[in-house]
Design a protein around this motif. Structure first.
Motif, short mmCIF file in Angstrom:
data_model
loop_
_atom_site.label_atom_id
_atom_site.label_comp_id
_atom_site.label_asym_id
_atom_site.label_seq_id
_atom_site.Cartn_x
_atom_site.Cartn_y
_atom_site.Cartn_z
N VAL B 33 0.83 -1.20 0.00
CA VAL B 33 0.00 0.00 0.00
C VAL B 33 0.87 1.25 0.00
O VAL B 33 0.65 2.18 -0.79
N GLY B 36 2.74 1.54 -3.17
CA GLY B 36 1.73 1.67 -4.21
C GLY B 36 1.28 3.12 -4.36
O GLY B 36 1.08 3.61 -5.47
N TYR B 40 1.58 4.81 -7.97
CA TYR B 40 0.41 5.23 -8.75
C TYR B 40 0.09 6.70 -8.54
O TYR B 40 -1.00 7.14 -8.88
N SER B 50 -6.55 7.01 -5.31
CA SER B 50 -5.35 6.31 -5.76
C SER B 50 -5.71 4.90 -6.21
O SER B 50 -6.55 4.23 -5.63
N VAL B 52 -4.12 2.35 -5.85
CA VAL B 52 -3.65 1.31 -4.95
C VAL B 52 -4.81 0.67 -4.19
O VAL B 52 -4.80 -0.52 -3.88
N LEU B 55 -6.35 -1.86 -6.40
CA LEU B 55 -5.44 -3.00 -6.50
C LEU B 55 -5.58 -3.91 -5.28
O LEU B 55 -5.65 -5.14 -5.39
N THR B 306 -0.33 -8.20 -3.56
CA THR B 306 -0.35 -6.74 -3.55
C THR B 306 1.07 -6.20 -3.67
O THR B 306 1.36 -5.33 -4.49
N VAL B 310 2.82 -4.09 -7.11
CA VAL B 310 3.47 -2.79 -7.03
C VAL B 310 4.94 -2.91 -7.43
O VAL B 310 5.47 -2.09 -8.17
#
Lengths: 198, 448
Positions: B33, B36, B40, B50, B52, B55, B306, B310
Motif C-alpha cells: 500500500v 503503491g 500510482y 489512488s 492502490v 489494487l 499486492t 506494485v
C-alpha cells in the motif's frame, strides 16, 4: 482496564473466527454431496462450485483477526526469538504503526466501497445460470478488515503493556498445534521428573 | 531516484523487516500500500482515488474467490482430523509386524509409517513429534543406532509436504499458475523415488552393519501371518484407501482437487469415527486449527500479490530479470543458483513464505532458460525437504529434540539427518538429469 480491553477484543476476534471456522464442515459435506449426486445420480448441482469458494473465502478472511490474536500469522522469527520481550514489543509496536495499520485501514476503506457497490447491485455469480449471490462475501471485506484493525489495536496495547513490564501478557487459549501440545506436555513432564528426583 | 531503484529499495526494506520478525503477511500488505501510493501517484488526484485501493481489493478478492486455494482448508481439515484419529499407533504396529523379517524392520516400519501418515496429514511437526513419542523410544530400547533412528523419523515425517496430495503443491500451483493435477502427477515418481531411496538406505545400512539394528527378540517376531494381515487390514488398509482414493480421483480426472479434498475430509471423519476417536472436543480442535492455518497461508497470498503487483509496476521484476540475464548463465547454472537461494532461504523461513513470496521472483525467468514450471516446482518441492533437515534451523530435528529423552543430543539428530539430506540432493540431480521422472506420469495420464 487495558487488559480488559485487549482480552475483550481478543474474545470478539475469537468468536467471529470460530463461527466462520465451521464453514469447513459445510464445505466438506456440501462438496462431497456434489460428487455423490454427480456420480451416483448423474445429476450435478448448479451451486457447488460457487458455494465452495464462498465458504472458503469467508472462512479464511474472517479468521484473520482470530489468527492474529493467537499470534498465528507466520513470522521470520529466528532473530526475534532471541530478544528480550521489551525489545520485541518495541519493534512490534513500531511496525504495527508503520505497516499494519496503513495496510488494513486501506483494505477497510477500499473494501467498503467495493462491498457496498456489490451489495447495491446484489451481485451474483457469473459461473452458473442460477445466480448464486456473491455480494455477501464482498461485503465481508470491510468487516474483516475492521476486525483486523481492532485486533491490531489490541496487539498494540499488548506491546505497550509489555514495554512497561518486560513480559508478554498471557493470551486467550483455545487450541494449539499438536506438536506444541506434545512438546509442552513432555517438557512439563521431564521438569516434573527432575523435581521428583530432588 | 528512478522507479526501479525504488523497487530495489522496497525489496531490501522488506527483507530487513522480515529479519525483524514482524508477521510477514502484514508487512507485505503495508509495504504494498505504501509504495503503491508512490507508484500510482498522479498530480492533482485525490488521495482516496489512488489506484492502490483498487489494487488491494482486487487482489484480496482474487484470493477469496480463488478456486485452486479452496482445496487448502479442506486438505488441512483432513490432516487435522487424521492426526486426531488414533490411527498412528495401530499403523506403526501393523507395519512393524508385517515387516518383521526385513533387516532393520523397526526403522523401515517407522519410515513407512511416517511417510504414510505425513502424506495423509501434510503436517510435518505433528508427525515427527507423535512418532518421536511412539516409535523413537521403541527403536532405542531395541538397541537401534540413535542417529539412524532419529534420521528416519525426521526425514520420513518431512516427506508429507512432498508426496501428493500435498498442500505445498497446491500453493505452488496457485503461485505459478500450473495445474494442480499435473503437479500431483509430476510429483508422484520423484516422491516415491525419494521415499524408496530412504528405505533402500536403511535396509542397506542394516545389512552392512547389523549392530546398528539388532534383531528383535523372538517373541516380537513370532506372529502368525494371519494376525499380521488382520492388523494391516485394520490400520494400514483404511488409511491407504483414503489416500489413494483422494489421489486417484484427482489424477484420473474423476474429481477436482477441491472435490477430492472434500471427500477425503469426509472420509477422514468417517475413519476417526470408526476408530472411536471422533469426540466433540477433537472436532472443534480440528475446525479451529484449520481456520488459523488457512488464514495464515491465504493472508500471505493477499499480501504477496499486492506487494508484487506494485513491485513489478515499479520495474523491479524486469530489473531482476535483466540482472540475471546479464550474468550470462546457462540453464544448469541458473537452476543451481535458484535452488541454492531457495535452499538458503529454507534455513530461516518456512515453505509457505518461500513459495508464496520468493519463488515468484524466479518464475518469469523460467521461460528464458527453457525450464518447465512443472520441473521447477518439483525441484523446489524436493529442495524444501532440506529446510526441515538442515542444521542449524532444522525444524524436524527440533521437534524430535523437544520430545526425545534428554540424553539424545541435538547434534546426534542432525548427524542422523545428514544422509537423508544427501539423498534429497541425489534425487534432485536425478530429476534434472532424467526429466522423464517428472514428465512421464503426466504424459501417460494426460497425453502431454
Amino acid at each position: 482496564m487495558v487488559k480488559t480491553i485487549t482480552l475483550g477484543i481478543d474474545q470478539l476476534s475469537r468468536m467471529v473466527g470460530h463461527a466462520f471456522a465451521w464453514c469447513i464442515i459445510i464445505l466438506t459435506f456440501g462438496t462431497s454431496y456434489e460428487v455423490f449426486v454427480r456420480y451416483a445420480l448423474n445429476d450435478p448441482t448448479s451451486w457447488a462450485f460457487d458455494m465452495s469458494y464462498l465458504l472458503y473465502g469467508a472462512l479464511f478472511f474472517m479468521g484473520g483477526a482470530y489468527t492474529l490474536s493467537r499470534d498465528g500469522h507466520v513470522r521470520g522469527d529466528f532473530i526475534y526469538r532471541m530478544w528480550q520481550p521489551r525489545a520485541q514489543a518495541c519493534i512490534d509496536l513500531t511496525l504495527y504503526i508503520l505497516f499494519f495499520f496503513p495496510g488494513v485501514l486501506a483494505l477497510m476503506y477500499a473494501g467498503w466501497g467495493y462491498g457496498i457497490e456489490a451489495f447495491r447491485i446484489r451481485e451474483v455469480s457469473v459461473n452458473s445460470p442460477v445466480g448464486i449471490p456473491v455480494w455477501q462475501l464482498k461485503l465481508l471485506i470491510p468487516f474483516g478488515a475492521a476486525l483486523l484493525t481492532l485486533q491490531g489495536l489490541s496487539e498494540v496495547l499488548r506491546c505497550i503493556m509489555c514495554i512497561k513490564d518486560n513480559r508478554w501478557a498471557p493470551r486467550l487459549h483455545d487450541v494449539e498445534e499438536l506438536e506444541n501440545v506434545i512438546i509442552a506436555e513432555h517438557s512439563g513432564r521431564t521438569a516434573a521428573d527432575k523435581g521428583d528426583a530432588k | 531516484m528512478s522507479d526501479p531503484a525504488i523497487a530495489l529499495m522496497m525489496l531490501g526494506l522488506f527483507i530487513f523487516i522480515i529479519l525483524l520478525g514482524f508477521p510477514i503477511a502484514f508487512t507485505l500488505m503495508g509495504m504494498g500500500v505504501g509504495f503503491g501510493f508512490y507508484a500510482y501517484f498522479q498530480v492533482g488526484q485525490d488521495f482516496f482515488d489512488s489506484r492502490v485501493f483498487y489494487l488491494l481489493t482486487q487482489n484480496t478478492w482474487s484470493i477469496m474467490s480463488n478456486d485452486v486455494l479452496v482445496a487448502v482448508p479442506l486438505f488441512l481439515f483432513m490432516g487435522y482430523v487424521v492426526e486426531r484419529s488414533n490411527i498412528l499407533e495401530k499403523l506403526f504396529y501393523s507395519l512393524q509386524v508385517a515387516l518383521r523379517h526385513i533387516p532393520g524392520s523397526l526403522a523401515v516400519a517407522a519410515l513407512l509409517t511416517c511417510a504414510m501418515f505425513a502424506t495423509a496429514t501434510g503436517i510435518v511437526g505433528a508427525v515427527v513429534t507423535l512418532m518421536g513419542l511412539l516409535a523413537f523410544p521403541v527403536m532405542l530400547k531395541s538397541g537401534y543406532d540413535q542417529k539412524l533412528s532419529a534420521g528416519v523419523i525426521c526425514a520420513g515425517g518431512t516427506l508429507g509436504i512432498l508426496i501428493p496430495p500435498s498442500i505445498m503443491l497446491i500453493v505452488y500451483s496457485a503461485t505459478a499458475s500450473v495445474s494442480v493435477v499435473k503437479l500431483y502427477a509430476a510429483a508422484m515418481v520423484p516422491g516415491f523415488l525419494l521415499a524408496g531411496l530412504y528405505v533402500a538406505y536403511v535396509i542397506t545400512r542394516a545389512v552392512l552393519n547389523p549392530k546398528l539394528t539388532p534383531p528383535l527378540p523372538k517373541e516380537a517376531t513370532d506372529v502368525s501371518w494371519g494376525t499380521a494381515i488382520l492388523l494391516l487390514v485394520k490400520a494400514f488398509v483404511p488409511l491407504a484407501v483414503l489416500i489413494f482414493s483422494v489421489l486417484g480421483s484427482i489424477l484420473f480426472g474423476l474429481a477436482t482437487p477441491t472435490e477430492a479434498a472434500a471427500v477425503g475430509a469426509a472420509g477422514a471423519l468417517a475413519l476417526a469415527a470408526a476408530y472411536r476417536a471422533l469426540t466433540w472436543q477433537r472436532l472443534r480442535e480440528a475446525v479451529y486449527l484449520t481456520s488459523r492455518t488457512s488464514a495464515m497461508v491465504c493472508f500471505l497470498f493477499v499480501g504477496s500479490w499486492t506487494f508484487s503487483s506494485v513491485f513489478s509496476y515499479l520495474g523491479g521484476e524486469s530489473l531482476i530479470k535483466d540482472f540475471v540475464l546479464g550474468m550470462n548463465l546457462n540453464t544448469v547454472m541458473f537452476l543451481m543458483l535458484s535452488q541454492l537461494i531457495i535452499f538458503l532461504l529454507g534455513w530461516p523461513l518456512e515453505w509457505s513464505e518461500i513459495i508464496i513470496i520468493f519463488v515468484p521472483i524466479f518464475l518469469p525467468l523460467l521461460k528464458h532458460f527453457e525450464v518447465d514450471p512443472l520441473m521447477f516446482g518439483i525441484l523446489v518441492a524436493l529442495n524444501l525437504q532440506t529446510s526441515f533437515l538442515t542444521p542449524p534451523l532444522a525444524m524436524s530435528a527440533y521437534y524430535l529434540k523437544g520430545i526425545a529423552p534428554p540424553h539424545i543430543e541435538l547434534w546426534t539428530i542432525f548427524k542422523g539427518c545428514f544422509p537423508f539430506l544427501g539423498m534429497v540432493f541425489v534425487t534432485m540431480a536425478m530429476v534434472y538429469i532424467f526429466p522423464q521422472l517428472v514428465f512421464w506420469l503426466p504424459q501417460v495420464i494426460y497425453g502431454r
